[in-house]
Enzyme design. Sequence first.
Site: not given
Length: 543
Positions: A108, A210, A273, A334-335
Amino acid sequence: MMNQQTRSSVNPLAWWKSCSIYQIYPRSFQDSDGDGVGDLPGLLSRVDYLAWLGVGAVWLSPVYRSPMVDFGYDISDYTDIDPLFGTLADFERVVDALHERRIRLILDVVPNHTSDQHSWFIESRSSRDNPRRDWYVWADPGPDGLPPNNWLSRFGGSAWEWDERTGQYYYHAFLREQPDLNWHNPAVREAFADVLRFWLRRGVDGFRVDASAVLAEDPLLRDDPPNPDFDAEMPPTDKFKRVFTDIRPETMSYIEEMRAVLDAFPDRVLLGEVQEGFRHIGQFYGGERPRFHLPLNSLLLETDWDAASIAARIDQYINAIPDGAWPVWVLGGHDKPRIATRVGLQQARIAAMLLFTLSGTPIFFEGDEIGMPSSQISSEDACDPFEIRVPGFGLNRDPERAPMRWDASEKAGFTTGEPWLPLGDDVAQRNVAFERGDERSLLSLYRQLIALRQTEPALLAGDFRPLRSRGNVLLFRRCTRDRQLLIALNVSDGSETVSLRGGGMVRLNTLLDRIGEPVDSQLYLRPNEGVIAESCVPERANE
């Protein structure tokens, strides 16, 4: 109707097309030193599990130096490991151990912002004439002395923070401790290219970028327009439409520059993302120059869970990506709320079979393979700054970040200390050790689905041919010139029957108790059952 076939490249497939990708949130994967927080030595101790499961790549959330205001997404040094997770030597040992088992590592990376403790920002903030002043987004107050415009932080309140020392505001799309880099500045882009090269030279196989859609902001700092759909039931952060901060044209060229850095290294991949679902996803693949190999698609986590809605989402996505683009499907993260909580544990099996039989690269999150639920964590007990700053709207990301359950012991094998988040309920039944001993568990299903996709040409690179779904059964085929598989997924708690032309054989079913069973003119599906059948053709295969 458009012929909806997988737009695949010629074989042999690139590794990121043929493998399954497993996201690890390092704080919650495995703790090695008893502080209740996962770390790199802990991850190293679980590499054999990843090899046993059969995943071909790990996407690792940030482990860089960070004050941890946003749990690692606020980075103070892009080229070092935070002591909470270990050392750079620990990281290199993880890379080597994964590579020894033919597992790739995708790291990431967070290009939109740094921590306010990063040396770049400390210099930028020191004076208006500092050489790095323009590395961040600074602006004078408006005529009334208030922020320069109406832009809102995703974490609540104005996106502008006043700096008393230099008499200007700086912009932060997220927390005030996460000032945005000024990607319009070529020096910033080159510095970030050097960050990517630093990790590529250490064996990293790619990056997940990200918040890629928010890299560039309108240089004129124009106000965002009101959101006409906004009401009191929506978070206050949705009051305006993010026209001048999200998916700006310049962002695409900046992604192209990142892709060019990776293309200078052989056999690497760039994930991104993206926002706004399928509406903008096509442009993230590329224009005149390539952008992301895999713009992440989370539609399976957002659709209503019925056959018609799922079929519609799949159709919308496939028609939204360019010719020649490789699809990608994400089942957890994770979100994102846990799939087992959102659709139920029985339908989590259906979701798994869907993930690994659709055309494209499957991505799932640690714990999805054992049906981990979202933990019950109240707003009062939240650690997540999102929930703390914008409470009461269901934005808390803590529930999906609860630690991994490895066994039925008091701390679930995750730590000898106090876990940084509660483990959640039903640990005795939903853990790796218990499910690994059950040949019909969800974990066993994941392992068999991963292996089947890896070895079955029709699933790996065959055409995707949607069929008219009837009632509660989602139907589609995966085909090569000489191979044909029917995927039938019953998304209800009632039994269903699919009429067929000719027979076949069950290759795999979600309950793992019909493998090799012959199929004649009727395919019976029990409640919440999915089946992959070979050489079966529905009676009315409208394509």
